[in-house]
Design a protein around this motif. Structure first.
Motif, PDB file in Angstrom:
ATOM      1  N   LEU A 131      18.128  25.346  -8.097  1.00 48.70           N
ATOM      2  CA  LEU A 131      17.420  24.199  -8.655  1.00 48.70           C
ATOM      3  C   LEU A 131      17.265  24.345 -10.166  1.00 48.70           C
ATOM      4  O   LEU A 131      17.453  23.380 -10.922  1.00 48.70           O
ATOM      5  N   VAL A 132      16.915  25.546 -10.615  1.00 46.30           N
ATOM      6  CA  VAL A 132      16.760  25.769 -12.053  1.00 46.30           C
ATOM      7  C   VAL A 132      18.111  25.645 -12.758  1.00 46.30           C
ATOM      8  O   VAL A 132      18.203  25.078 -13.855  1.00 46.30           O
ATOM      9  N   GLU A 133      19.156  26.171 -12.132  1.00 47.02           N
ATOM     10  CA  GLU A 133      20.495  26.041 -12.720  1.00 47.02           C
ATOM     11  C   GLU A 133      20.853  24.568 -12.892  1.00 47.02           C
ATOM     12  O   GLU A 133      21.398  24.164 -13.928  1.00 47.02           O
ATOM     13  N   THR A 134      20.548  23.748 -11.890  1.00 46.91           N
ATOM     14  CA  THR A 134      20.819  22.305 -11.984  1.00 46.91           C
ATOM     15  C   THR A 134      19.984  21.675 -13.083  1.00 46.91           C
ATOM     16  O   THR A 134      20.465  20.808 -13.823  1.00 46.91           O
ATOM     17  N   LEU A 135      18.747  22.117 -13.209  1.00 48.57           N
ATOM     18  CA  LEU A 135      17.878  21.625 -14.283  1.00 48.57           C
ATOM     19  C   LEU A 135      18.508  21.912 -15.650  1.00 48.57           C
ATOM     20  O   LEU A 135      18.401  21.105 -16.582  1.00 48.57           O
ATOM     21  N   GLY A 136      19.192  23.051 -15.749  1.00 45.59           N
ATOM     22  CA  GLY A 136      19.842  23.401 -17.006  1.00 45.59           C
ATOM     23  C   GLY A 136      21.007  22.502 -17.368  1.00 45.59           C
ATOM     24  O   GLY A 136      21.475  22.520 -18.511  1.00 45.59           O
ATOM     25  N   LEU A 137      21.485  21.701 -16.418  1.00 45.05           N
ATOM     26  CA  LEU A 137      22.595  20.787 -16.674  1.00 45.05           C
ATOM     27  C   LEU A 137      22.120  19.424 -17.149  1.00 45.05           C
ATOM     28  O   LEU A 137      22.942  18.558 -17.469  1.00 45.05           O
ATOM     29  N   VAL A 138      20.787  19.240 -17.169  1.00 44.67           N
ATOM     30  CA  VAL A 138      20.202  17.941 -17.490  1.00 44.67           C
ATOM     31  C   VAL A 138      19.667  17.978 -18.920  1.00 44.67           C
ATOM     32  O   VAL A 138      18.944  18.904 -19.300  1.00 44.67           O
ATOM     33  N   SER A 139      20.011  16.991 -19.693  1.00 42.87           N
ATOM     34  CA  SER A 139      19.525  16.917 -21.068  1.00 42.87           C
ATOM     35  C   SER A 139      18.117  16.326 -21.085  1.00 42.87           C
ATOM     36  O   SER A 139      17.570  15.962 -20.053  1.00 42.87           O
ATOM     37  N   GLY A 140      17.534  16.242 -22.268  1.00 41.56           N
ATOM     38  CA  GLY A 140      16.260  15.552 -22.409  1.00 41.56           C
ATOM     39  C   GLY A 140      15.055  16.463 -22.523  1.00 41.56           C
ATOM     40  O   GLY A 140      15.109  17.672 -22.274  1.00 41.56           O
ATOM     41  N   ARG A 141      13.931  15.844 -22.871  1.00 39.17           N
ATOM     42  CA  ARG A 141      12.683  16.556 -23.153  1.00 39.17           C
ATOM     43  C   ARG A 141      12.102  17.216 -21.909  1.00 39.17           C
ATOM     44  O   ARG A 141      11.638  18.359 -21.961  1.00 39.17           O
ATOM     45  N   VAL A 142      12.113  16.499 -20.783  1.00 42.46           N
ATOM     46  CA  VAL A 142      11.473  17.019 -19.570  1.00 42.46           C
ATOM     47  C   VAL A 142      12.179  18.294 -19.094  1.00 42.46           C
ATOM     48  O   VAL A 142      11.537  19.309 -18.796  1.00 42.46           O
ATOM     49  N   ALA A 143      13.493  18.254 -19.026  1.00 41.75           N
ATOM     50  CA  ALA A 143      14.251  19.424 -18.575  1.00 41.75           C
ATOM     51  C   ALA A 143      14.085  20.586 -19.552  1.00 41.75           C
ATOM     52  O   ALA A 143      13.923  21.739 -19.135  1.00 41.75           O
ATOM     53  N   GLY A 144      14.107  20.291 -20.852  1.00 45.98           N
ATOM     54  CA  GLY A 144      13.962  21.351 -21.844  1.00 45.98           C
ATOM     55  C   GLY A 144      12.630  22.056 -21.739  1.00 45.98           C
ATOM     56  O   GLY A 144      12.563  23.297 -21.810  1.00 45.98           O
ATOM     57  N   ARG A 145      11.560  21.285 -21.575  1.00 47.95           N
ATOM     58  CA  ARG A 145      10.234  21.890 -21.431  1.00 47.95           C
ATOM     59  C   ARG A 145      10.178  22.770 -20.194  1.00 47.95           C
ATOM     60  O   ARG A 145       9.675  23.905 -20.238  1.00 47.95           O
ATOM     61  N   ALA A 146      10.678  22.266 -19.067  1.00 50.70           N
ATOM     62  CA  ALA A 146      10.630  23.026 -17.819  1.00 50.70           C
ATOM     63  C   ALA A 146      11.420  24.330 -17.931  1.00 50.70           C
ATOM     64  O   ALA A 146      10.974  25.385 -17.458  1.00 50.70           O
ATOM     65  N   LEU A 147      12.586  24.269 -18.548  1.00 54.33           N
ATOM     66  CA  LEU A 147      13.403  25.473 -18.691  1.00 54.33           C
ATOM     67  C   LEU A 147      12.702  26.524 -19.545  1.00 54.33           C
ATOM     68  O   LEU A 147      12.724  27.717 -19.226  1.00 54.33           O
ATOM     69  N   ARG A 148      12.065  26.095 -20.632  1.00 54.29           N
ATOM     70  CA  ARG A 148      11.364  27.058 -21.489  1.00 54.29           C
ATOM     71  C   ARG A 148      10.203  27.711 -20.736  1.00 54.29           C
ATOM     72  O   ARG A 148       9.970  28.920 -20.852  1.00 54.29           O
ATOM     73  N   GLU A 149       9.479  26.921 -19.952  1.00 52.56           N
ATOM     74  CA  GLU A 149       8.347  27.474 -19.204  1.00 52.56           C
ATOM     75  C   GLU A 149       8.818  28.510 -18.187  1.00 52.56           C
ATOM     76  O   GLU A 149       8.214  29.585 -18.041  1.00 52.56           O
ATOM     77  N   ILE A 150       9.891  28.201 -17.478  1.00 56.75           N
ATOM     78  CA  ILE A 150      10.392  29.133 -16.460  1.00 56.75           C
ATOM     79  C   ILE A 150      10.962  30.386 -17.119  1.00 56.75           C
ATOM     80  O   ILE A 150      10.729  31.516 -16.663  1.00 56.75           O
ATOM     81  N   ALA A 151      11.695  30.206 -18.204  1.00 59.29           N
ATOM     82  CA  ALA A 151      12.300  31.351 -18.887  1.00 59.29           C
ATOM     83  C   ALA A 151      11.245  32.301 -19.446  1.00 59.29           C
ATOM     84  O   ALA A 151      11.442  33.521 -19.468  1.00 59.29           O
ATOM     85  N   ALA A 152      10.127  31.755 -19.901  1.00 57.69           N
ATOM     86  CA  ALA A 152       9.078  32.579 -20.511  1.00 57.69           C
ATOM     87  C   ALA A 152       8.146  33.205 -19.495  1.00 57.69           C
ATOM     88  O   ALA A 152       7.366  34.106 -19.831  1.00 57.69           O
ATOM     89  N   ASN A 153       8.206  32.774 -18.246  1.00 54.62           N
ATOM     90  CA  ASN A 153       7.258  33.210 -17.219  1.00 54.62           C
ATOM     91  C   ASN A 153       7.726  34.521 -16.587  1.00 54.62           C
ATOM     92  O   ASN A 153       8.605  34.535 -15.728  1.00 54.62           O
ATOM     93  N   VAL A 154       7.127  35.642 -16.988  1.00 56.66           N
ATOM     94  CA  VAL A 154       7.541  36.942 -16.447  1.00 56.66           C
ATOM     95  C   VAL A 154       7.177  37.086 -14.976  1.00 56.66           C
ATOM     96  O   VAL A 154       7.657  38.000 -14.305  1.00 56.66           O
ATOM     97  N   GLY A 155       6.336  36.192 -14.463  1.00 60.42           N
ATOM     98  CA  GLY A 155       6.000  36.224 -13.044  1.00 60.42           C
ATOM     99  C   GLY A 155       6.971  35.448 -12.180  1.00 60.42           C
ATOM    100  O   GLY A 155       6.900  35.496 -10.953  1.00 60.42           O
ATOM    101  N   GLU A 156       7.908  34.732 -12.802  1.00 53.89           N
ATOM    102  CA  GLU A 156       8.909  33.960 -12.075  1.00 53.89           C
ATOM    103  C   GLU A 156       9.937  34.895 -11.449  1.00 53.89           C
ATOM    104  O   GLU A 156      10.180  36.003 -11.942  1.00 53.89           O
ATOM    105  N   GLN A 157      10.535  34.461 -10.351  1.00 57.07           N
ATOM    106  CA  GLN A 157      11.575  35.256  -9.716  1.00 57.07           C
ATOM    107  C   GLN A 157      12.747  35.454 -10.684  1.00 57.07           C
ATOM    108  O   GLN A 157      13.111  34.554 -11.445  1.00 57.07           O
ATOM    109  N   GLN A 158      13.335  36.638 -10.634  1.00 57.85           N
ATOM    110  CA  GLN A 158      14.312  37.022 -11.647  1.00 57.85           C
ATOM    111  C   GLN A 158      15.498  36.064 -11.709  1.00 57.85           C
ATOM    112  O   GLN A 158      15.911  35.639 -12.801  1.00 57.85           O
TER     113      GLN A 158
END
Length: 725
Positions: free
Chosen positions: A155-182
């Motif tokens: 799902l996150v990989e698919t999110l990375g294929l989508v342009s725009g503000r919403v996808a960009g914000r979500a990707l940054r939050e997940i990437a920065a979250n050390v508690g997220e699954q690797q």
């Protein structure tokens, strides 16, 4: 109606391959007629359980009917009980405008993974261009309730294929979250690498790439961030010297290294061997400065390679890893790696470029990804075209194993329809097409692919594959030297395997077969042919070289299980069977030489080589066996039939059955036992005269130079006209 008549014609078409090729005609008729009645007719065809092939054609025809009711039917199909209908509906939706009530179902297909997930992901990527926020919000919503690591990463990989503000914000939050699954974090970081110009993404990726920072909690995330820095342009590019060409070639489903240490394991077959030898031969030519050979590899090694790209400029032949960010999977089940493959190929071609020509082989996910990247970067493509899966479809059709009633069920596993279309697209997009020599080549291409090579002969070049004859010559010298007391490790290994057999089996000649443990290579058929014949069993030992015996892949395990089944039926055969596993190419060369010349008191002279492949487009291992002077047993179709002199240098047989292979082995042993120097000279001579890798490289250099020059002239023309058409 014309649409009803078109469907009836498809149902009456006698050969399955002709139905697949005629499906575009049905889609054209459907697009012209349109409307509710057309949708109803196609819907009934889709739900005809007795003709799955026409049902698939009807799904794609429905995709060309631009009507709300057509959207309704396609959306329903995404939840159909038949997986083949789900996947073809996900595919067909990609050519339509976004359908918001279908988005959640496509997201569900992504969660389910596999081939259908890849197709659904691709459609969501296409829809994301016009409705990015809607697609991103749907993916975010799915992430809230999804905890399974693999599903989250997809799902996150698919999110990375989508342009725009919403996808960009979500990707940054997940990437920065050390508690997220690797895996999900890695996917988010990789997605940020596609967002050039996003300063927040660049700052975050730099922070994660800095080992020891709070955000970098694992080596996997650090490596992903280092690769993303390359994608974001935050890494040095290679500096090019010289006027020669830079050529790239790839096969992603192998672990290719200069020493070919994994040859014969998994998908590390003849293609891997060819690319190593061919790359070296190409790089030695005056017109070529560099060859880049791309194959799957470790993310950390890839980052080290590309972040130090300026240091690689002097290397003639570079082996470039493409990290697929998942466990290695067999070629037929690697479609889910499409996104990682595209990113890895793109960063390599950009960082190590400029690349003048990209050579693609096979209709697989690697070629699909590379073709898209080449189109994006403006790199001309040379494509080696073979009638695969076309020949397989025709053969199974004639044998009755593939029918209109089971085509969809089989297509779920083999993806014949998709691969057929992929071959069409790769051939259409290629600047030049390379062909293998085949009996009746023109007729086969016309019959199987609908291609008339005489209509534009300048577009096609027949290039035989070739081998490094020096490797075989050195192997023969080693075997002869060993007879005088020299220590040769590779031959000691062979002796050790034969010594483990019962004493009465020692000293017999060998029947040697080399290749991947895959059903297409027919290793279990070779074992059955030998084990079920008392004369063969008494005459020779059988040595099977290939496969990872310690950690077999599913395909390898399937062949091992089939071999075990043969041994249960013929228990005495276990006394003379050697499963040697995969061996480096240099070792195999020495075993080929020992099979002809013998090895001390353990291996008798005048053995044979056996290829049990269901299909063999050309046959690198067969050429190596001929170069060693062995009598070969090979398929009677495809490439080998153009260079094996039946009854003299080898035996051409129907390898689709054990009886055919059995006859071939018996005849080959009789020919080999005569030990005629003229036959050995003829076998080695044909390889030396026509099938060396140096001759192959020279032929391809001419192709590459022509393609690069044509592209240069086209660019000059566009520049002089200001880009107008």
């Amino acid at each position: 109606m014309e649409l009803t008549a078109a469907l009836d014609r498809l149902r009456r078409t006698p050969f399955l391959l002709d139905v697949v090729r005629s499906a575009d005609d049905l889609a054209l008729v459907a697009s012209r007629e349109g409307g509710r009645q057309a949708v109803g007719i196609l819907r009934r065809a889709i739900h005809d359980d007795e003709n799955q092939l026409v049902a698939i054609a009807a799904v794609h025809a429905l995709g060309r009917v631009f009507d709300d009711e057509a959207d309704d039917v396609l959306s329903e199909l995404l939840s159909n009980e038949h997986a083949f209908l789900r996947e073809h509906a996900a595919w067909a939706f990609g050519g339509r405008l976004p359908r918001m009530d279908a988005v959640s179902r496509l997201v569900g297909c992504v969660v389910q993974a596999g081939f259908t997930g890849m197709l659904a992901q691709r459609t969501l990527q296409q829809w994301g261009a016009s409705a990015p926020d809607h697609i991103a919000l749907a993916l975010e919503s799915a992430l809230i309730s999804e905890s399974e690591p693999g599903a989250r990463s997809r799902l996150v990989e698919t999110l990375g294929l989508v342009s725009g503000r919403v996808a960009g914000r979500a990707l940054r939050e997940i990437a920065a979250n050390v508690g997220e699954q690797q895996d999900a974090r890695v996917a988010a970081i990789a997605g940020l690498g596609d967002r050039r110009g996003d300063e927040r993404a660049l700052r975050l990726v730099r922070e994660i790439a800095a080992a020891g920072s709070e955000a970098a909690d694992s080596q996997a995330t650090i490596d992903a961030a280092r690769l993303a820095l390359v994608d974001l342009g935050d890494a040095p590019a290679a500096i090019r010297f010289g006027d020669g060409l830079t050529v790239a070639q790839l096969f992603l489903h192998a672990d290719i290294d200069r020493g070919l240490t994994r040859a014969g394991a998994g998908d590390n077959g003849g293609v891997a061997t060819l690319l190593v030898r061919l790359g070296d031969a190409l790089a030695s030519l005056d017109g070529i400065d560099r060859v880049l050979t791309l194959s799957r590899g470790d993310a950390g090694v890839a980052a080290d390679t590309l972040l130090a790209a300026e240091q690689l400029v002097l290397a003639d032949h570079e082996f470039v890893p493409v990290p697929l960010l998942s466990e290695p999977s067999p070629q037929a089940r690697s479609w889910h790696t499409r996104v990682a493959a595209e990113r890895g190929i793109r960063r390599a071609l950009v960082a190590l470029g400029p690349v003048d020509v990209l050579h693609l082989r096979m209709a697989d996910v690697g070629s699909m990804a590379a073709s898209s990247v080449a189109r994006e970067l403006g790199i001309p493509v040379v494509f080696t075209l073979a009638p695969d899966p076309h020949g397989v479809i025709r053969a199974l059709d004639v044998a009755g194993a593939l029918t209109v009633a089971n085509f969809g069920d089989v297509d779920e596993r083999e993806h014949y329809w998709f691969r057929h279309r992929l071959v069409q697209r790769l051939a259409a997009d290629a600047e030049h097409t390379v062909l293998f020599p085949r009996p009746a080549l023109r007729d086969e291409l016309q019959e199987l692919l609908g291609i008339d090579i005489d209509s534009s002969p300048e577009q096609y070049t027949v290039v035989p594959e070739g081998i490094d004859l020096a490797t075989i010559d050195d192997a023969i010298l080693d075997v002869e030297a060993r007879a005088d007391g020299a220590v040769i490790d590779a031959l000691d290994d062979l002796d050790a395997l034969i010594s483990a057999l019962p004493e009465h089996r020692r000293g017999l000649p060998l029947a040697l077969s080399v290749g991947r443990l895959h059903r297409v290579k027919g290793m279990a058929t070779v074992v059955e042919a030998w084990a079920s014949d008392a004369t063969l069993l008494a005459t020779c030992n059988l040595v099977i070289v290939g496969g990872d015996l310690a950690a077999p892949s599913p395909d390898e395990q399937s062949q091992l299980d089939a071999i075990d089944g043969v041994l249960r039926d013929h228990p005495r055969a276990a006394e003379g069977l050697v499963l040697a596993g995969h061996r480096p190419n240099d070792v195999v060369s020495r075993w080929l030489a020992a099979t002809r010349l013998g090895s001390g008191a353990l291996v008798g002279a005048n053995g044979i080589y056996v290829c049990g492949s269901l299909k063999e487009e050309f046959g690198i291992a067969i050429l190596e066996a001929l170069a060693a002077g062995l009598v070969v047993v090979t398929p009677d179709a495809g490439g080998p039939a153009t260079y094996v002199d039946d009854g003299v240098t080898g035996v051409l047989v129907d390898t689709g059955s054990a009886s055919g292979v059995r006859r071939g082995m018996a005849d080959a042993l009789l020919i080999a036992a005569r030990d005629e120097p003229e036959r050995v000279a003829a076998a080695r001579g044909i390889v030396r005269e026509r099938f060396t890798v140096q001759a192959m490289a020279t032929a391809l250099e001419r192709v590459y130079a022509t393609v690069a020059e044509n592209r240069r002239l086209d660019s000059m023309t566009l520049s002089s006209t200001g880009g107008a058409s």
